[in-house]
Design an enzyme around this catalytic site. Structure first.
Site, PDB file in Angstrom:
ATOM      1  N   TYR A  60     -68.391  41.570 -52.227  1.00  0.00           N
ATOM      2  CA  TYR A  60     -67.168  40.696 -52.714  1.00  0.00           C
ATOM      3  C   TYR A  60     -65.822  41.119 -52.521  1.00  0.00           C
ATOM      4  O   TYR A  60     -65.269  42.293 -52.601  1.00  0.00           O
ATOM      5  CB  TYR A  60     -67.176  40.142 -54.137  1.00  0.00           C
ATOM      6  CG  TYR A  60     -68.115  39.430 -54.598  1.00  0.00           C
ATOM      7  CD1 TYR A  60     -69.272  39.015 -53.794  1.00  0.00           C
ATOM      8  CD2 TYR A  60     -68.451  38.828 -55.884  1.00  0.00           C
ATOM      9  CE1 TYR A  60     -70.214  37.883 -54.101  1.00  0.00           C
ATOM     10  CE2 TYR A  60     -69.452  37.994 -56.562  1.00  0.00           C
ATOM     11  CZ  TYR A  60     -70.295  37.617 -55.231  1.00  0.00           C
ATOM     12  OH  TYR A  60     -71.580  36.756 -55.733  1.00  0.00           O
ATOM     13  N   GLY A  61     -64.689  40.418 -52.098  1.00  0.00           N
ATOM     14  CA  GLY A  61     -63.154  40.599 -51.781  1.00  0.00           C
ATOM     15  C   GLY A  61     -62.674  39.777 -50.881  1.00  0.00           C
ATOM     16  O   GLY A  61     -63.129  38.962 -50.297  1.00  0.00           O
TER      17      GLY A  61
END
Length: 461
Positions: free
Chosen positions: A149-150
């Site tokens: 995630y990011g």
């Protein structure tokens, strides 16, 4: 809850929360706030440490919001502490907080590795802190994240791992709270051994700053097979590695670096296999995270929920609000165009790409009849449309994990706890959904039945 490396001294009980926030000036980016210390204290509680929790929000708005939330809850047990269930050994609220849109520069920023590093080292502001504070205030002490995630460019193109995990750890440290955190391992063509799972788990553990990860999940079936498309490549380069990854989960569990293990995006057949494989090795399969909402039940989702119930596996539901479609906010959406790098220009819809916005607006038009029934039930119940949609998921035995980018969203979502729809209301909602042709599998590059991997889409069934 896993014993954490970080130390905490700020006490939170089921009755009130002491919040101390400080706003700082900064020359980095737009929207940073200067001046003014705001101390919001509930009676007879120990305030958090004096060091500031920096946020990019209007001070007067934040003061008003937190003051109203604290005063409203001062004599009431937060809903997340009353309405709870279990995932393996964990006691959790019937609602989590998804972090897929969180990044190291607040939410929705587009950064490369260099800018991320600079912002992080300079003490730049992120806006996750009020989200976490609001969550804990409401008793929702369960976050779901993943190593992949990011929102930076390096993460998007597959060159970075752990951006959001780092933000979660940093945020929890800043607000001095311990919560239950689930994270995920991502299968790749280059992770070919059980030890690769253990190594990834250790890296996540270090980024999250915990001794034991509460729930460690495999993010998807092993379907990314670029070498299968190249003639003459060895056959074993493209053979499924699911059992290899399950062996990795077993090793993580037996080493004591994870408290519980889970999977994600597994359908009934693979779920049965994983459950039996892990059980034979003394490891209980605690959870399966899938796309599940009022708008996604027919293409195997409900069958998967039923299998999980039979096997004693908890379902975690991502996209429980269909990326916002089931909030009603996309119903009268007018597409405003995009900026110079493709960012959306609608300030109320930040965090969604141009492609996602277009698809979500189109989906909302297709499900107008479903939204009408949701609105009717919500009005009769004195609830919001979002709360009704989330409560439907809870009524089906799953834990919804809606993404949250603002404290206000968390507070609204918390209104789904502490009550249940009647059987008749559930039937009404499902009948309305069955009357539409829409099946929400995602928008843009975020799909529940496939993954965009650069050279194209890989799908699972």
């Amino acid at each position: 809850m896993a014993r954490a490396m970080r130390t905490t001294s700020c006490a939170l009980t089921g009755f009130s929360l002491a919040v101390s926030l400080c706003f700082c000036s900064s020359g980095l980016g737009r929207g940073f706030i200067s001046s003014g210390r705001i101390a919001l204290k509930a009676p007879s509680r120990t305030a958090c440490r004096d060091s500031p929790a920096r946020v990019r929000l209007d001070p007067e708005w934040l003061a008003a919001q937190f003051s109203s939330w604290i005063s409203a809850d001062a004599k009431a047990v937060p809903p997340g502490l009353m309405d709870r269930t279990r995932i393996g050994t964990l006691e959790v609220p019937h609602l989590g907080v998804g972090t897929i849109s969180w990044g190291l520069r607040g939410f929705g920023g587009v950064l490369d590795k260099i800018e991320r590093t600079f912002l992080k080292s300079s003490g730049a502001v992120n806006s996750a802190e009020p989200v976490v504070l609001a969550s804990v205030l409401k008793g929702i002490n369960f976050l779901d994240t993943a190593e992949r995630y990011g929102n930076s460019i390096s993460t998007a193109i597959g060159m970075g791992y752990g951006e959001t995990e780092e933000l979660v750890a940093m945020t929890l440290q800043n607000v001095e709270q311990n919560v239950i955190v689930a994270t995920k391992f991502t299968p790749t063509p280059f992770r070919v051994t059980a030890s690769s799972v253990v190594e990834a788990c250790e890296a996540s553990r270090q980024r999250l700053q915990v001794d034991v990860i509460d729930l460690y999940q495999i993010q998807m079936p092993d379907i990314v097979k670029p070498f299968a498309r190249v003639p003459g490549m060895p056959e074993d380069w493209s053979s499924p590695k699911d059992e290899v990854y399950w062996d990795g989960l077993v090793e993580c569990y037996k080493r004591g670096i994870v408290a519980n293990v889970g999977v994600s995006n597994y359908g009934p057949s693979l779920l049965h296999r994983a459950h039996a494989y892990l059980k034979a090795r003394g490891v209980p399969l605690a959870s399966n995270q899938i796309n599940y909402s009022l708008l996604y039940r027919r293409k195997g989702a409900q069958a998967t929920v039923d299998v999980c119930r039979d096997l004693g596996i908890k379902v975690l539901a991502y996209f429980p609000l269909a990326m916002g479609v089931l909030t009603g906010k996309w119903k009268s959406y007018d597409f405003p165009g995009v900026g110079p790098v493709g960012e959306p220009l609608n300030p109320d819809m930040t965090g969604k790409s141009t492609l996602e916005q277009l698809e979500l607006a189109n989906t909302a038009k297709q499900v107008g009849s479903v939204l009408a029934v949701l609105e009717d039930v919500a009005s009769a119940r004195g609830k919001t449309v979002s709360q009704v949609a989330l409560n439907w998921v809870i009524c089906k035995g799953a834990i919804p994990i809606p993404g949250a980018r603002t404290a206000a969203q968390v507070v609204d979502n918390a209104g789904a706890l502490g009550w249940r729809l009647s059987d008749e209301e559930v039937r009404r909602l499902e009948s309305a959904a069955d009357a539409t042709e829409a099946e929400f599998m995602g928008a843009g590059f975020k799909r529940s039945n496939s993954k965009f991997v650069g050279y194209g889409y890989e799908e699972w069934r």
